[in-house]
Design a protein around this motif. Structure first.
Motif, PDB file in Angstrom:
ATOM      1  N   THR A  56       1.554   1.216  -3.992  1.00 59.65           N
ATOM      2  CA  THR A  56       0.357   0.841  -5.092  1.00 59.65           C
ATOM      3  C   THR A  56      -1.046   0.796  -4.558  1.00 59.65           C
ATOM      4  O   THR A  56      -1.115   0.545  -3.537  1.00 59.65           O
ATOM      5  N   CYS A  57      -1.780   1.633  -5.237  1.00 57.99           N
ATOM      6  CA  CYS A  57      -3.319   1.820  -5.027  1.00 57.99           C
ATOM      7  C   CYS A  57      -3.869   0.300  -5.109  1.00 57.99           C
ATOM      8  O   CYS A  57      -3.556  -0.531  -6.051  1.00 57.99           O
ATOM      9  N   LEU A  76       2.960   7.467  -4.534  1.00 61.20           N
ATOM     10  CA  LEU A  76       1.919   8.458  -5.541  1.00 61.20           C
ATOM     11  C   LEU A  76       2.124   9.974  -4.555  1.00 61.20           C
ATOM     12  O   LEU A  76       2.394  11.142  -5.421  1.00 61.20           O
ATOM     13  N   LEU A  84      -5.031   5.520  -9.462  1.00 56.75           N
ATOM     14  CA  LEU A  84      -4.989   6.629  -8.447  1.00 56.75           C
ATOM     15  C   LEU A  84      -5.970   6.576  -7.442  1.00 56.75           C
ATOM     16  O   LEU A  84      -7.017   6.203  -7.536  1.00 56.75           O
ATOM     17  N   CYS A  85      -5.740   7.081  -6.165  1.00 54.40           N
ATOM     18  CA  CYS A  85      -6.605   6.757  -4.890  1.00 54.40           C
ATOM     19  C   CYS A  85      -6.238   7.894  -3.913  1.00 54.40           C
ATOM     20  O   CYS A  85      -5.155   8.646  -3.983  1.00 54.40           O
ATOM     21  N   GLY A  86      -6.915   8.037  -2.746  1.00 53.56           N
ATOM     22  CA  GLY A  86      -6.674   8.829  -1.913  1.00 53.56           C
ATOM     23  C   GLY A  86      -6.607  10.318  -2.538  1.00 53.56           C
ATOM     24  O   GLY A  86      -7.501  10.780  -3.393  1.00 53.56           O
ATOM     25  N   ASP A 127      -3.773   8.082   3.789  1.00 52.73           N
ATOM     26  CA  ASP A 127      -4.836   7.976   2.872  1.00 52.73           C
ATOM     27  C   ASP A 127      -4.304   7.653   1.496  1.00 52.73           C
ATOM     28  O   ASP A 127      -5.170   7.622   0.537  1.00 52.73           O
ATOM     29  N   THR A 128      -3.338   7.773   1.220  1.00 48.29           N
ATOM     30  CA  THR A 128      -2.618   7.994  -0.112  1.00 48.29           C
ATOM     31  C   THR A 128      -1.387   7.361  -0.291  1.00 48.29           C
ATOM     32  O   THR A 128      -0.626   7.353   0.720  1.00 48.29           O
ATOM     33  N   PRO A 129      -1.107   6.400  -1.115  1.00 53.22           N
ATOM     34  CA  PRO A 129       0.038   5.433  -1.154  1.00 53.22           C
ATOM     35  C   PRO A 129       1.332   6.683  -1.230  1.00 53.22           C
ATOM     36  O   PRO A 129       1.320   7.517  -1.891  1.00 53.22           O
ATOM     37  N   TYR A 187       0.909  -1.060  -0.066  1.00 54.55           N
ATOM     38  CA  TYR A 187      -0.128  -0.173  -0.174  1.00 54.55           C
ATOM     39  C   TYR A 187       0.809   1.221   0.050  1.00 54.55           C
ATOM     40  O   TYR A 187       0.650   2.137  -0.488  1.00 54.55           O
ATOM     41  N   VAL A 198      -6.336  11.183  -6.428  1.00 52.07           N
ATOM     42  CA  VAL A 198      -7.625  11.040  -7.469  1.00 52.07           C
ATOM     43  C   VAL A 198      -7.378  12.338  -8.249  1.00 52.07           C
ATOM     44  O   VAL A 198      -7.634  13.451  -7.496  1.00 52.07           O
TER      45      VAL A 198
END
Length: 533
Positions: free
Chosen positions: A95-96, A376, A524-526, A371-373, A92, A529
């Motif tokens: 990588t999302c 990223l 893309l996450c957290g 909350d975000t890798p 994590y 995005v």
């Protein structure tokens, strides 16, 4: 010819030198029967364990993963170095996760690697439900291997196992309670006597054995047979005959076994080590001309509390300096014992109670996932996700606390890491993105004079190493792989509850020569995005 077309052709020619292997995996839940009673397991293409990845040095692996679970899923590749490409590491911090009902294509290259490894689900406690499998990387045909081709090559995944669902185990840990002891040990997904391996009289076989379990060190042995150790996590070793082998959580070994006994069936025995309870299981080594089924009792393991026996075995494992690795010259232009270290990092993992809950920490910091890798957040310069230097280089003795711990390091530094274990349980540490030289281990506390006992000639080169109770283990690492890399205790409850951190190996040049750009298909996450790739 345009410059763009010329560049495309050059890239195609270069890529053409390294073959591509394509995989499509469907991740689902399904009924499995590892210990007689049915339970819910994580299947890959309907299989438990998952399909073996067969490859050759420098192959490009294109693995399209469809997540048909009702929650996110993420696969990591234990021992695959992801050269210049930590985006594909599958933890994590880099990588999302793949959202439920969606897919993601991993693009990996087993660059300059050979040997035996495995993959596993890295989110939460999903590893306790399956979703793991073997990775086999063969040498290129023109690179000599220091033993004749075996008659067959078996991947054997061993590990402790719970019959309780992984979501229930997560709830227990989230409440701050301790997990119960595992319910058993599996061999390739089966309980006692559930697996058989067939051999022909007089032939030699390679067994690639990985401990994919959750917490227990395991001892592996074969009734009436000796094993010849030949490879550890991508390194050819001095070939040593063994009657049994301790394999700690996250570790992989290759042994050769000759079917030189009278034609009958023999026990393969696996037992847990160094605990108040002992778990045992067996498989069968079946001679194709067998005249008799297994008889007697399985061979016993070494004494459970005999740390000295296991420590001496670990020290005896050394690199075969006369053997080629993935390339003809395994030593390259330098030798690790002749390089001055630029930094010493002391790592102490420990149990702790934080906010009235069971936690684990490294140097007083218990890791909390952001909350975000991290990779990223680093790429997009998203502030507030983590701070480099949020974990100290050595234990401080201060009260433990929660944080998203990231340690900074410089590209091309040559560092010493000392893992210190003052607890009464064994620990097993893994570094993503690298192999390292295991230069020393001993009981007691490490100090500067401990370096006098280091092996600076032929230390084994691997990615996962054990630290015995009330002991230390020292490694040397050449930081030649830019990226964000996870350092964790492979004892999975400890990792889940904070005994991990990330090492950010940084190059200010920002060149593709040092690190690949973010993949064009990156999820893309957290707070990432909506960002543009």
């Amino acid at each position: 010819m345009s410059a763009l077309l010329y560049a495309v052709l050059v890239i195609a020619m270069v890529n053409g030198e390294d073959p591509y292997r394509y995989f499509t995996w469907n991740i689902t839940y399904g009924d499995i029967y590892p210990m007689a009673s049915p339970q819910q397991g994580i299947l890959i293409n309907g299989q438990f364990p998952g399909p073996e990845i067969y490859s050759v040095t420098n192959d490009n692996l294109i693995i399209n993963v469809f997540n048909n679970l009702p929650h996110p899923f993420l696969i990591s590749w234990n021992g695959i170095q992801q050269r210049r490409n930590s985006y594909e590491d599958g933890v994590y911090g880099t990588t999302c996760p793949i959202p439920a009902g969606q897919n993601f294509t991993y693009k990996l290259q087993v660059k300059d690697q050979i040997g035996s490894f495995f993959y596993f689900p890295s989110l939460g406690y999903q590893k306790s439900a399956g979703g793991f499998g073997a990775i086999k990387i063969l040498s290129r045909p023109r690179i000599p291997v220091p033993f004749p081709d075996p008659a067959d090559d078996y991947s054997i995944l061993i590990g402790d196992w719970y019959t309780t669902n992984h979501t229930t185990l997560e709830k227990i840990m989230d409440l701050g309670w301790r997990l119960p002891f595992p319910d058993g040990v599996l061999i390739n997904g089966r309980g006692d006597g559930g697996v058989s391996y067939s051999v022909d009289q007089g032939k030699v076989y390679r067994l690639r054995i990985s401990n994919v379990g959750l917490q227990n060190s395991l001892n592996f042995r074969i009734q009436g047979h000796t094993m010849k150790l030949v490879e550890v996590e991508g390194t050819h070793t001095v070939q040593t005959s063994l009657s049994s082998l301790d394999i700690h959580v996250g570790q992989s070994y290759s042994v050769l076994v000759t079917a030189d006994q009278p034609p009958q069936d023999y026990y393969i025995a696996v037992s847990s080590r160094f605990g108040n309870q002992t778990l045992n299981t067996t498989a069968i080594l079946h001679y194709s001309n067998s005249k008799k089924s297994v008889s007697g009792t399985p061979p016993p393991p070494p004494s459970d509390n005999d740390i000295t026996w296991s420590l001496n075995q670990a020290r005896s494992i050394r690199t075969n300096l006369t053997a080629s690795g993935p390339r003809p010259n395994p030593q390259g232009s330098y030798h690790y014992g002749q390089i001055n270290i630029t930094r010493t990092i002391r790592i102490a993992g420990d149990a702790s109670i934080i906010n009235r809950k069971q936690r684990y920490n490294v140097n007083g910091v218990s890791f909390v996932a952001p909350d975000t890798p991290l990779k990223l957040a680093d790429y997009f310069n998203i502030s507030g996700v983590f701070n480099v230097g949020s974990i100290p280089d050595a234990p401080t003795g201060k009260a433990p606390y929660l944080n998203t711990s990231v340690m900074g390091a410089n590209f091309r530094d040559f560092i010493e890491i000392v893992f210190e274990n003052q607890e009464n349980v064994i620990q097993s540490w893994h570094l993503d993105g690298y192999n390292f030289f295991v230069v020393g281990m001993d009981v007691g506390q490490w100090n500067d004079t401990s370096r006098n006992s280091y092996n600076l000639v032929d230390a084994v080169f691997r990615c996962t190493v054990q630290v015995y109770p009330k002991s230390w283990t020292a490694i040397y690492v050449a930081l030649d792989n830019v990226g964000m890399w996870n350092i964790r205790n492979e004892f999975w409850v400890r990792q889940y509850l904070g005994e991990q951190f990330y090492l950010r190996v940084y190059s200010p040049v920002m060149s593709w020569r040092d690190e690949y750009p973010i993949p064009d298909n990156a999820l893309l996450c957290g707070r990432a995005v909506g960002k543009s790739l």
